[in-house]
Design a protein around this motif. Structure first.
Motif, PDB file in Angstrom:
ATOM      1  N   ARG A   1       1.073  -1.254   0.003  1.00 21.07           N
ATOM      2  CA  ARG A   1      -0.121  -0.108  -0.049  1.00 21.07           C
ATOM      3  C   ARG A   1       0.943   1.347  -0.025  1.00 21.07           C
ATOM      4  O   ARG A   1       1.773   1.351   0.924  1.00 21.07           O
ATOM      5  N   ILE A   2       0.638   2.115  -1.135  1.00 15.96           N
ATOM      6  CA  ILE A   2       1.800   3.244  -1.199  1.00 15.96           C
ATOM      7  C   ILE A   2       1.072   4.610  -1.142  1.00 15.96           C
ATOM      8  O   ILE A   2       0.011   4.778  -1.824  1.00 15.96           O
ATOM      9  N   HIS A   3       1.440   5.544  -0.495  1.00 17.64           N
ATOM     10  CA  HIS A   3       0.950   6.848  -0.248  1.00 17.64           C
ATOM     11  C   HIS A   3       2.227   7.778  -1.043  1.00 17.64           C
ATOM     12  O   HIS A   3       3.422   7.273  -0.578  1.00 17.64           O
ATOM     13  N   VAL A   4       1.758   8.548  -2.085  1.00 23.43           N
ATOM     14  CA  VAL A   4       2.961   9.271  -2.721  1.00 23.43           C
ATOM     15  C   VAL A   4       2.709  10.825  -2.327  1.00 23.43           C
ATOM     16  O   VAL A   4       1.592  11.415  -2.322  1.00 23.43           O
ATOM     17  N   LEU A   5       3.883  11.477  -2.233  1.00 20.61           N
ATOM     18  CA  LEU A   5       4.074  12.886  -2.173  1.00 20.61           C
ATOM     19  C   LEU A   5       4.952  13.507  -3.002  1.00 20.61           C
ATOM     20  O   LEU A   5       6.002  12.724  -3.482  1.00 20.61           O
ATOM     21  N   PRO A   6       4.726  14.803  -3.343  1.00 21.46           N
ATOM     22  CA  PRO A   6       6.096  15.281  -4.207  1.00 21.46           C
ATOM     23  C   PRO A   6       7.199  15.357  -3.385  1.00 21.46           C
ATOM     24  O   PRO A   6       7.358  15.623  -2.327  1.00 21.46           O
ATOM     25  N   SER A   7       8.359  15.245  -3.971  1.00 14.01           N
ATOM     26  CA  SER A   7       9.660  15.310  -3.160  1.00 14.01           C
ATOM     27  C   SER A   7       9.908  16.915  -3.093  1.00 14.01           C
ATOM     28  O   SER A   7       9.763  17.690  -4.029  1.00 14.01           O
ATOM     29  N   ARG A   8      10.304  17.293  -2.050  1.00  9.98           N
ATOM     30  CA  ARG A   8      10.784  18.706  -1.757  1.00  9.98           C
ATOM     31  C   ARG A   8      11.909  19.033  -2.564  1.00  9.98           C
ATOM     32  O   ARG A   8      11.938  20.302  -2.475  1.00  9.98           O
TER      33      ARG A   8
END
Length: 564
Positions: free
Chosen positions: A263-270
């Motif tokens: 199960r994967i949650h994705v966010l933008p790389s800062r």
């Protein structure tokens, strides 16, 4: 399909590809030139070939969506991802407003146990930053959401086992542990290293849960992953596919044939977000969301364009959320499972990341202490950061609005102080942003004279290149007027630094004389746009050259030393 790959079709493909490569190598000047000119070697990523064919497909089947090894997705049928909005100071009103305007989940930044009424207001999915085992019981008592509850505990949290037991007993879909590689990723980890750290964290969580008496098959349901993606969306897609395959390899090693997909949650790389020209962050968010959706993430968080400037303004928070809504409801990215599946390029990238990550994982597993683990990861991060910094400095990895196409008079974004400090994160744009800040802090914006030799057709290309390069450091340019001799034009400009701009032929005829003229007019530093070493002009008194592939940060630093 496998028999087709193993049969004559692969032999024909191999012959055709070999013939193509031989012809291209002959055209570009040999094997070394082919590698240098046509094979991309981006920092932190596998090499990129100029052509991909069926020969690059994995030697084994990737399975179907929803089936092991889950390369093609966790779910067998199309399923909408969770539009998960990040709230750093969650209130009941803020939670309800986001869920009413398109969000289907929330990602709350908390300290300790959040207020019960805030949790009760989260009627969709929910995840956390900052929640510890001490606050789990309060969350479980208040949450009645319809989505997935990720308690997001660290694998070393002393309350992890109790949280997992409570999650397994809960009548909702609850996951106790989230492996979040953000902090290490933001130090400079390459993509394969990031995957290795994620899987190693998952293994630590499994061991902690199993040591606490939770069967391994149940433990697998209690681990989720949180990954950062940047704007290279094909590599982002491959990264998610590789993570699922690697996690399934761990499940098989544990003797589980029926373990669920990761199960994967994705966010933008800062790392890729900027403070300068932050409007481009909208495009960066879009690229990340696209990669997350196509790569099969279960939840995606997009960040406001002013994320690196301060607390998000309501308009930019709304734009970040609606970016996902548009990609889902208008572009229909959630209506196809694994649309990248079968792409020669994506399949090859997926396999390359897996093959690079697995030995790194084994190296982490071989460390004999927590300090040894983090020392090894730190060395990888330093190596990755150094490579990325070199690519950014030479603009092999351009940053739109910062190192390329900067706007000296850009429209600014109002910044509001944060109520919560962000964790430290190194960003690619920092060297250029520091130079821009320095320019704007000066009483008068610094300027450099463009000594344009010949007519417009001769100097325009290199003049434009030079102006763009200098503006990346906050430096304006002064062009040569048509009606003044070079010496008078330079003296009238008030500059102390000049850059020669013209064609190679014009340089050979006039560059040496132009340097002498500019020196006599008061120039203390003279550069040339191009490659003087190829023209035999190294000895005419130039400070250096400005050309494709040069270290732009180093050049700007030297020019700034003269301007200061």
């Amino acid at each position: 399909m496998s028999s087709e790959r193993e049969g004559s079709s692969v032999q024909v493909g191999s012959t055709e590809r070999d013939a193509w490569q031989a012809r291209v190598e002959a055209d570009v000047g040999g094997v070394v030139a082919f590698e240098r000119k046509l094979v991309g070697r981006p920092a932190g990523r596998p090499p990129t070939a100029p052509l991909y064919t069926a020969q690059d497909l994995p030697p084994v089947e990737q399975g179907l969506p929803g089936q092991a090894p889950f390369v093609r997705g966790r779910d067998a049928a199309p399923k909408a991802w969770e539009v998960r909005v990040r709230l750093s100071a969650p209130t009941v009103e803020a939670c309800r407003a986001e869920l009413a305007q398109g969000a289907t989940g929330l990602h709350l930044v908390v300290e300790g146990a959040p207020a019960g009424d805030v949790i009760a207001a989260c009627t969709g999915g929910l995840s956390f930053e900052g929640l510890t085992g001490d606050g789990v019981s309060a969350v479980l008592a208040s949450w009645r959401g319809a989505g997935v509850l990720e308690l997001s505990l660290h694998p070393q949290d002393p309350g992890l086992v109790d949280a997992a037991r409570a999650a397994l007993a809960h009548d909702g879909d609850v996951v106790a542990c989230t492996i979040d590689t953000s902090a290490l990723h933001h130090q400079g980890l390459a993509e394969a290293d990031d995957l290795a750290v994620a899987i190693a964290g998952g293994l630590r969580a499994l061991r902690a849960l199993e040591d606490g008496g939770i069967p391994v098959e149940a433990a697998f349901t209690q681990v989720a992953f949180r990954l950062r993606l940047d704007t290279a969306f094909f590599d982002g897609i491959a990264k998610l596919r590789a993570l699922r395959a690697l996690w399934n390899r761990v499940a098989r090693a544990c003797g589980l044939d029926e373990a669920p997909g990761a199960r994967i949650h994705v966010l933008p790389s800062r790392r890729v977000l900027t403070r300068r020209d932050p409007w481009v962050n909208v495009l960066r968010n879009t690229a990340v969301c696209f990669a997350g959706a196509v790569g099969g993430a279960q939840a995606i968080t997009t960040l406001p364009l002013d994320h690196e400037l301060g607390a998000p303004q309501p308009a930019w928070q709304r734009l970040a959320r609606n970016t996902q809504v548009i990609l889902a409801r208008e572009s229909h990215l959630d209506e196809v499972v694994d649309p990248a599946g079968g792409s020669f390029f994506v399949e090859a990238r997926t396999r390359a990341l897996m093959e690079a990550a697995w030995p790194r994982l084994q190296a982490l597993e071989a460390t004999d202490s927590v300090s040894g683990f983090y020392a090894l990861v730190g060395s990888w991060a330093d190596e990755g950061r150094g490579a990325l910094e070199a690519d950014v400095a030479r603009r092999k990895r351009p940053i739109t609005g910062v190192s390329e196409f900067p706007l000296l008079d850009e429209r600014t974004v109002d910044a509001t102080p944060r109520t919560h400090d962000l964790p430290d994160a190194w960003r690619l744009a920092e060297p250029f942003e520091a130079l821009r800040d320095r320019a704007e802090a000066a009483p008068v914006r610094p300027r450099v004279f463009l000594a344009q030799l010949g007519d417009l057709a001769e100097h325009n290309g290199r003049s434009t290149f030079t102006a763009n390069l200098l503006q990346a450091g906050g430096i304006a340019t002064v062009e040569t007027p048509d009606d003044l001799p070079l010496a008078d034009a330079f003296a009238a400009s008030g500059c102390t630094v000049a850059v020669l701009c013209s064609t190679d032929a014009r340089y050979e005829a006039e560059a040496a004389a132009a340097v002498t003229t500019l020196r006599g007019a008061g120039a203390r530093q003279i550069w040339l746009a191009g490659r003087p070493d190829r023209l035999g002009l190294d000895g005419i008194g130039l400070a250096g050259s400005l050309s494709l592939g040069c270290d732009v940060v180093a050049v700007l630093d030297r020019i700034w030393q003269e301007l200061a």
